[in-house]
Enzyme design. Structure first.
Site, short mmCIF file in Angstrom:
data_model
loop_
_atom_site.label_atom_id
_atom_site.label_comp_id
_atom_site.label_asym_id
_atom_site.label_seq_id
_atom_site.Cartn_x
_atom_site.Cartn_y
_atom_site.Cartn_z
N ASP A 139 30.85 33.65 42.69
CA ASP A 139 31.48 33.84 40.78
C ASP A 139 30.59 32.88 40.86
OD1 ASP A 139 32.25 34.56 38.45
OD2 ASP A 139 34.42 33.31 39.45
N GLY A 140 30.22 32.71 39.79
CA GLY A 140 29.65 31.63 38.80
C GLY A 140 27.89 31.74 38.27
N ASN A 141 27.79 33.01 38.88
CA ASN A 141 26.12 34.47 38.79
C ASN A 141 25.72 33.24 36.79
OD1 ASN A 141 26.01 35.15 41.62
ND2 ASN A 141 26.16 36.70 40.70
N THR A 160 36.36 46.47 39.42
CA THR A 160 36.83 48.14 38.10
C THR A 160 37.08 47.41 36.76
OG1 THR A 160 39.19 47.02 39.00
CG2 THR A 160 38.51 49.59 39.72
N ASN A 166 34.58 45.32 35.61
CA ASN A 166 33.44 45.04 35.56
C ASN A 166 32.27 45.46 34.37
OD1 ASN A 166 32.63 42.90 37.87
ND2 ASN A 166 33.17 42.21 36.17
N SER A 196 41.30 37.79 41.28
CA SER A 196 41.18 38.32 40.43
C SER A 196 40.86 39.90 40.84
CB SER A 196 39.35 38.09 40.59
OG SER A 196 39.58 36.67 39.70
C1 FPP Z 1 30.46 37.76 38.94
O1 FPP Z 1 30.17 36.48 38.52
C2 FPP Z 1 29.76 37.87 39.84
C3 FPP Z 1 29.50 39.57 39.19
C4 FPP Z 1 30.10 40.03 38.36
C5 FPP Z 1 28.48 40.05 40.23
C6 FPP Z 1 28.23 39.71 42.35
C7 FPP Z 1 26.96 40.24 42.13
C8 FPP Z 1 26.18 39.98 42.89
C9 FPP Z 1 26.02 38.30 43.27
C10 FPP Z 1 24.80 40.18 42.85
C11 FPP Z 1 24.15 40.20 44.42
C12 FPP Z 1 24.60 41.66 45.13
C13 FPP Z 1 24.74 42.64 46.29
C14 FPP Z 1 25.50 43.86 46.23
C15 FPP Z 1 23.31 42.91 45.81
P1 FPP Z 1 29.94 36.51 36.46
O2 FPP Z 1 29.05 36.73 36.17
O3 FPP Z 1 30.88 36.69 36.24
O4 FPP Z 1 29.12 34.50 36.72
P2 FPP Z 1 30.43 33.47 35.79
O5 FPP Z 1 31.49 33.83 35.26
O6 FPP Z 1 29.91 32.34 35.38
O7 FPP Z 1 29.78 34.43 34.24
#
Ligand code: FPP
Length: 249
Positions: free
Chosen positions: A23-25, A69, A71, A199
């Protein structure tokens, strides 16, 4: 591979099975005024590093939450970008996974994924089936509640056709009807980015998992964070509802 001395830590208790909520991307990207897709891409790099580090520490199963599910409710262009990233990861980086001896498997409602992703998942599983250093289990279109519903339906089917009776339904039977019954329940679940939630991740399997949360955003999660998590896990007293060894004396 594991010749690097930093992984040689006899003082650590290494979990057999690890779960990671990546989480946190989005927040990582926002902080840098970048699009969310850049955060997911950087998250993919962090995943590669996680695989290397876990393999070198001797962790045997790593389950990562890549797409839930829920997302599907994100903007379509973010979903499209994530799907592109999955295809790229399991195509382009398979050589690296092979070098690390990593078998790739998927958990979740894979049948509900787009055709090209299903094809990539199947190929990645088939190509890596003989690798045995570590298993990377990718949760895609995964929901813990959906997994339990799925198991309940399978068991109800057996009850209906007389294969089993009500008394045969045990915790073990439910575990046996989860998506990947041979994968041990996670000893430790890591959640970066500061949220204190599970989650809908591995709901049945996390009953006795140790939880470790950090403020680090997923793309920044590297060797030091993983080591801190394992150090904390080493100090935990896992009682599984019983007494600690000390109190039993
Ligand atoms: C949640 O962070 C992350 C995801 C929904 C996607 C996870 C995917 C990856 C790490 C990409 C690589 C994975 C593979 C299998 C190649 P968020 O987007 O909800 O972050 P936020 O809470 O800061 O907005």
């Amino acid at each position: 591979m594991a010749s690097d001395k930093k992984y040689n830590r006899p003082d650590l208790k290494i979990p057999v099975s690890l779960g990671v909520i990546m989480d946190g991307n989005g927040r990582w990207a926002k902080k840098r005024l970048l699009p969310r897709s850049a955060g997911h891409r950087a998250g993919g790099e962090a995943l590669k590093e996680l695989c290397r580090n876990c393999g070198n520490y001797g962790i045997k199963y790593v389950t990562v939450y890549a797409f839930s599910t829920e997302n599907w409710s994100r903007p379509q262009d973010e979903i499209d970008n994530l799907m592109k990233l999955f295809v790229e990861f399991f195509g382009k980086y398979d050589k690296e996974l092979e070098k690390e001896g990593i078998r790739v498997r998927f958990t979740g409602d894979i049948g509900g994924m787009p055709d090209d992703i299903r094809k990539i998942c199947k190929e990645a599983e088939e190509n890596s089936v003989n690798r045995d250093r570590m298993q990377l289990i990718v949760a895609l279109n995964y929901g813990g509640r959906r997994e339990i519903v799925n198991a309940a339906r399978k068991i109800a089917g057996k009850l209906k056709n007389g294969e089993i009776t009500e008394e045969d339904i045990t915790e073990q039977m439910i575990s046996d009807n989860m998506y990947l019954p041979d994968v041990p329940d996670p000893d430790l679940i890591i959640r970066p980015s500061g949220e204190m939630r599970i989650s809908n991740f591995l709901l049945w399997e996390c009953a006795y998992s140790e939880l470790w949360v950090s403020d680090c955003l997923w793309p920044d999660f590297g060797f030091d964070e993983l080591t801190s998590a394992i150090e904390a896990y080493t100090k935990r007293d896992r009682r599984f509802g019983g007494l600690s060894a000390e109190d039993k004396k």
